[in-house]
Design a protein around this motif. Sequence first.
Motif, PDB file in Angstrom:
ATOM      1  N   ARG A 183       0.810  -1.110   0.042  1.00  0.00           N
ATOM      2  CA  ARG A 183       0.155  -0.101   0.066  1.00  0.00           C
ATOM      3  C   ARG A 183       0.756   1.285  -0.092  1.00  0.00           C
ATOM      4  NH1 ARG A 183      -4.563  -2.512   4.094  1.00  0.00           N
ATOM      5  NH2 ARG A 183      -5.638  -3.570   2.702  1.00  0.00           N
ATOM      6  N   ASP A 184       0.363   2.410  -0.645  1.00  0.00           N
ATOM      7  CA  ASP A 184       1.095   3.674  -0.694  1.00  0.00           C
ATOM      8  C   ASP A 184       0.488   4.307   0.525  1.00  0.00           C
ATOM      9  OD1 ASP A 184      -1.551   4.809  -0.875  1.00  0.00           O
ATOM     10  OD2 ASP A 184      -1.179   5.214  -3.181  1.00  0.00           O
ATOM     11  N   GLU A 185       1.033   5.573   0.735  1.00  0.00           N
ATOM     12  CA  GLU A 185       0.810   6.398   2.000  1.00  0.00           C
ATOM     13  C   GLU A 185      -0.525   6.718   2.428  1.00  0.00           C
ATOM     14  OE1 GLU A 185       3.340   9.680   1.630  1.00  0.00           O
ATOM     15  OE2 GLU A 185       5.361   8.781   1.819  1.00  0.00           O
ATOM     16  N   SER A 186      -1.460   6.711   1.327  1.00  0.00           N
ATOM     17  CA  SER A 186      -2.897   7.074   1.539  1.00  0.00           C
ATOM     18  C   SER A 186      -3.613   5.709   1.663  1.00  0.00           C
ATOM     19  CB  SER A 186      -3.544   7.599   0.141  1.00  0.00           C
ATOM     20  OG  SER A 186      -3.321   6.708  -0.819  1.00  0.00           O
ATOM     21  N   GLY A 187      -2.874   4.477   1.738  1.00  0.00           N
ATOM     22  CA  GLY A 187      -3.688   3.246   2.324  1.00  0.00           C
ATOM     23  C   GLY A 187      -4.115   2.445   0.934  1.00  0.00           C
ATOM     24  N   ARG A 188      -3.550   3.021  -0.264  1.00  0.00           N
ATOM     25  CA  ARG A 188      -4.224   2.519  -1.603  1.00  0.00           C
ATOM     26  C   ARG A 188      -3.470   1.194  -1.864  1.00  0.00           C
ATOM     27  NH1 ARG A 188      -2.797   3.232  -7.116  1.00  0.00           N
ATOM     28  NH2 ARG A 188      -1.237   4.595  -6.392  1.00  0.00           N
ATOM     29  N   ASP A 189      -4.367   0.071  -2.198  1.00  0.00           N
ATOM     30  CA  ASP A 189      -3.168  -1.188  -2.669  1.00  0.00           C
ATOM     31  C   ASP A 189      -2.501  -0.758  -3.983  1.00  0.00           C
ATOM     32  OD1 ASP A 189      -4.402  -2.308  -0.390  1.00  0.00           O
ATOM     33  OD2 ASP A 189      -5.650  -3.702  -1.635  1.00  0.00           O
ATOM     34  N   LEU A 190      -1.334  -1.220  -4.498  1.00  0.00           N
ATOM     35  CA  LEU A 190      -0.664  -1.192  -5.270  1.00  0.00           C
ATOM     36  C   LEU A 190      -0.369  -2.299  -6.175  1.00  0.00           C
ATOM     37  CD1 LEU A 190       2.408   1.083  -3.715  1.00  0.00           C
ATOM     38  CD2 LEU A 190       0.250   1.835  -4.825  1.00  0.00           C
ATOM     39  N   PRO A 191      -0.153  -2.183  -7.501  1.00  0.00           N
ATOM     40  CA  PRO A 191      -0.376  -3.407  -8.287  1.00  0.00           C
ATOM     41  C   PRO A 191       1.070  -4.016  -8.175  1.00  0.00           C
ATOM     42  CG  PRO A 191      -0.249  -1.468  -9.714  1.00  0.00           C
ATOM     43  CD  PRO A 191      -0.253  -0.718  -8.319  1.00  0.00           C
ATOM     44  N   ALA A 192       1.166  -5.357  -8.810  1.00  0.00           N
ATOM     45  CA  ALA A 192       2.449  -5.866  -8.827  1.00  0.00           C
ATOM     46  C   ALA A 192       3.609  -5.007  -9.317  1.00  0.00           C
ATOM     47  CB  ALA A 192       2.147  -7.207  -9.447  1.00  0.00           C
ATOM     48  N   GLY A 193       4.613  -5.108  -8.840  1.00  0.00           N
ATOM     49  CA  GLY A 193       5.942  -4.592  -9.187  1.00  0.00           C
ATOM     50  C   GLY A 193       6.150  -3.148  -8.319  1.00  0.00           C
ATOM     51  N   GLU A 194       5.124  -2.510  -7.948  1.00  0.00           N
ATOM     52  CA  GLU A 194       5.244  -1.042  -7.459  1.00  0.00           C
ATOM     53  C   GLU A 194       5.727  -1.306  -5.912  1.00  0.00           C
ATOM     54  OE1 GLU A 194       2.303   1.924  -8.115  1.00  0.00           O
ATOM     55  OE2 GLU A 194       1.881   1.447 -10.119  1.00  0.00           O
ATOM     56  N   HIS A 195       6.538  -0.245  -5.438  1.00  0.00           N
ATOM     57  CA  HIS A 195       7.023  -0.325  -3.978  1.00  0.00           C
ATOM     58  C   HIS A 195       5.975   0.328  -3.111  1.00  0.00           C
ATOM     59  CE1 HIS A 195      11.465  -0.749  -5.386  1.00  0.00           C
ATOM     60  NE2 HIS A 195      10.801  -1.548  -5.945  1.00  0.00           N
ATOM     61  N   GLY A 196       5.665  -0.294  -2.269  1.00  0.00           N
ATOM     62  CA  GLY A 196       5.077   0.574  -1.045  1.00  0.00           C
ATOM     63  C   GLY A 196       5.160  -0.262   0.500  1.00  0.00           C
ATOM     64  N   GLU A 197       4.163   0.172   1.318  1.00  0.00           N
ATOM     65  CA  GLU A 197       4.378  -0.733   2.683  1.00  0.00           C
ATOM     66  C   GLU A 197       3.895  -1.985   2.452  1.00  0.00           C
ATOM     67  OE1 GLU A 197       4.081   0.338   7.302  1.00  0.00           O
ATOM     68  OE2 GLU A 197       3.151   1.294   5.929  1.00  0.00           O
ATOM     69  N   ILE A 198       4.619  -3.008   3.293  1.00  0.00           N
ATOM     70  CA  ILE A 198       4.017  -4.369   3.268  1.00  0.00           C
ATOM     71  C   ILE A 198       2.968  -4.396   4.461  1.00  0.00           C
ATOM     72  CG2 ILE A 198       4.454  -6.733   3.824  1.00  0.00           C
ATOM     73  CD1 ILE A 198       7.395  -6.079   2.557  1.00  0.00           C
ATOM     74  N   CYS A 199       1.833  -4.546   4.374  1.00  0.00           N
ATOM     75  CA  CYS A 199       0.674  -4.953   5.352  1.00  0.00           C
ATOM     76  C   CYS A 199       0.461  -6.197   5.219  1.00  0.00           C
ATOM     77  CB  CYS A 199      -0.363  -3.868   4.997  1.00  0.00           C
ATOM     78  SG  CYS A 199      -0.066  -2.216   4.783  1.00  0.00           S
ATOM     79  N   VAL A 200       0.194  -6.699   6.634  1.00  0.00           N
ATOM     80  CA  VAL A 200      -0.251  -8.212   6.663  1.00  0.00           C
ATOM     81  C   VAL A 200      -1.336  -8.324   7.536  1.00  0.00           C
ATOM     82  CG1 VAL A 200       0.738 -10.180   7.771  1.00  0.00           C
ATOM     83  CG2 VAL A 200       2.551  -8.662   6.740  1.00  0.00           C
TER      84      VAL A 200
END
Length: 514
Positions: free
Chosen positions: A345-362
Amino acid sequence: MSADAGDFRTYVEENLDALGTDPGRETLVHEGRRMTAGELRELVYRMARALQAQGIGRGETVTLLCGNLPETIAARYAANLIGCRVNHLYNKLSAEVQAAIVQDVETRALIVDPRLAERAAEVTDRTSVKDVLVLGPSEIGSDLLALAAEESAEPFASQADPQDICTIRHTGGTTGHPKGICTSFEQTRGLRGRLPETRDDMHRQLVCTTLAHAAGLLVDDTLNSGGVVVLLEDFDPAAVLATIERERITHLFLLPPLLYQLMDHPHAARTDTSSLSSVVYGGCQSSPARIADAVRRFGKVLLQFYGQNEAGGISVLTTEDHDVERPERLRSAGKVLDDVEVAIRDESGRDLPAGEHGEICVRSDQIMTGYWKQPELTAEVLRDGWLHTGDIGYLDDEGYLTIVDRLKDMIVVVGGHVYTTELEDLLNSHPQVLQSAVFGVRDDDRMERVHAAVVRVPGSAVDERQLREMVRGERGAMYEPARITFVEALPLTDAGKPDKKRLRQEAERAHALS
C-alpha cells in the motif's frame, strides 16, 4: 477463531506431553551436559510449583535475564505453565535499558542466570523487583533450582487462558527505545505451524543465537517434534562449525551476517557439514551474492523465513528457490504463507499493483495483540485488522515478495529515496567486499547523507574512491555514498542484526570531531 478455554492446551502443555512420550531420550545438550526429556519435564513442574510457592501466579510478569542454559528453557515453560507472561531480556542491552524494560512490564519476578548476577544487581539497583530468583546459588537472590528440588514433579494443568498474554518480546532497540510486543497463549501455540522446519526424530537443532529471539521458537518446535537441542552460549563461527561436525547437527538458524561469518571462516572448507539438511536464515536483509556463496558452500539446504514479532510468519523462500543462476529470486523473501494475506500500500492506504513499491501490510491470526502499554502506537500500526509492518517492498507477477527497505532506514536525499538494501547489494557484489551496511547521517544542514560501512576481503586493497565510482556508474550520483568507512567487522545487535544505530552514532561523533 478463538479457542474454547475449557478445551485449550498451551504450547507448554503440548511440549510437556511430547517430552513424556519417551522420557529417557536425550533432549538438551549444553557444554558437555546432556539432559533427558524426563529430566526437563520434571524440572518444569518442580520449578512451576516453586514459583507458585513464592506467590507468583497467572497474569503476572516473569522477566528472564538468562543466557542459553537448559534451565532458561525450563524457567520460561514453568512461568507460562502457571499463566504468567514472560519477558526475556536481550543480554547485551545496557543495564539502564534493561531496568527500564523490567519496570515497564511490571516485573513480579526476575529470574537470573548466575553468570549474569553482577548485571542483575545493576538492574535491581535501578528498579525494585519483589522476587529475584537465581538459577543456582547466588548472593543476589533465592536459588530457584534449590527451591524447585523441594517440590513435586507431578504433572498439573496450565493456569493460562487462551487470550492471556504469553510473551512480551521487545524489539532490539536498533531504531529507538525497545517496544514490548504482546502475543497471547493462543497465538503462541499457533506459531508452531508457521516455522519452516522439517519435523522428524532425527532433528538436531543447533542454537547459537540468543533464546530471547527466534531461537526460542525453534527450540519449542524441536522439543515438540522429538528432536534434540544443542545449546551454544553465543555465536562463534569456529565453535559452530566444530559443533555441527561433532553433534551431527541437522538444523541451523542464523541471521545473514552470522551466516556470512560461518562460510568465510577458514575452518569451513575442512569441516564436515554434510549432516545439515536445513539452514534457515532471516531476521534482517540478506545479500543475494552472499547467499549464492552459501549455497555453493553448504549445498541446497538454505531456506529464508521472513517474519516479524508483530506479525508472526509472513513468507518463505524455499530450498528449491535457492537457485544460484537466478540472483533475482535470491533477492526475494519468497512466497506468502497460505494463511497470511499481504497487501502493498501507498501512504494513502491504496493497494498497489504488482511491481510497485509500497509498505508491506499483513493480516493473519498471528498478528500481535498490541504493544505493551502503548495504545497510540498500537493503533498506528494496527488498522482495520491489518498490521503495517514498516517494511517497504513489492509483490511480483508470480507472487514472490521482495523487501526493499525499512521505512526508518530509507534515506531521503535530494532527488528521491535511497533504498539501503539495494545499495548494500551493489557494494556486496564487488569481489573484494564481504559485507556492508548502509545508513543515513544528517549533516550540519540537517540533510541526510548516505554513509556505508564496508568489510573488505582480507588482503584487499579496494578503497573508498573505487567503490564510490562503482556506485556512481551503476546507480547514479544519488546513490553514491558521501562517506565509506572500512571496518574489521560490522557491529551486531544481541539478536545478530547489523547495528545501524551504533554505526550512525559513531559517524555522527566522527563528524562532530572533524
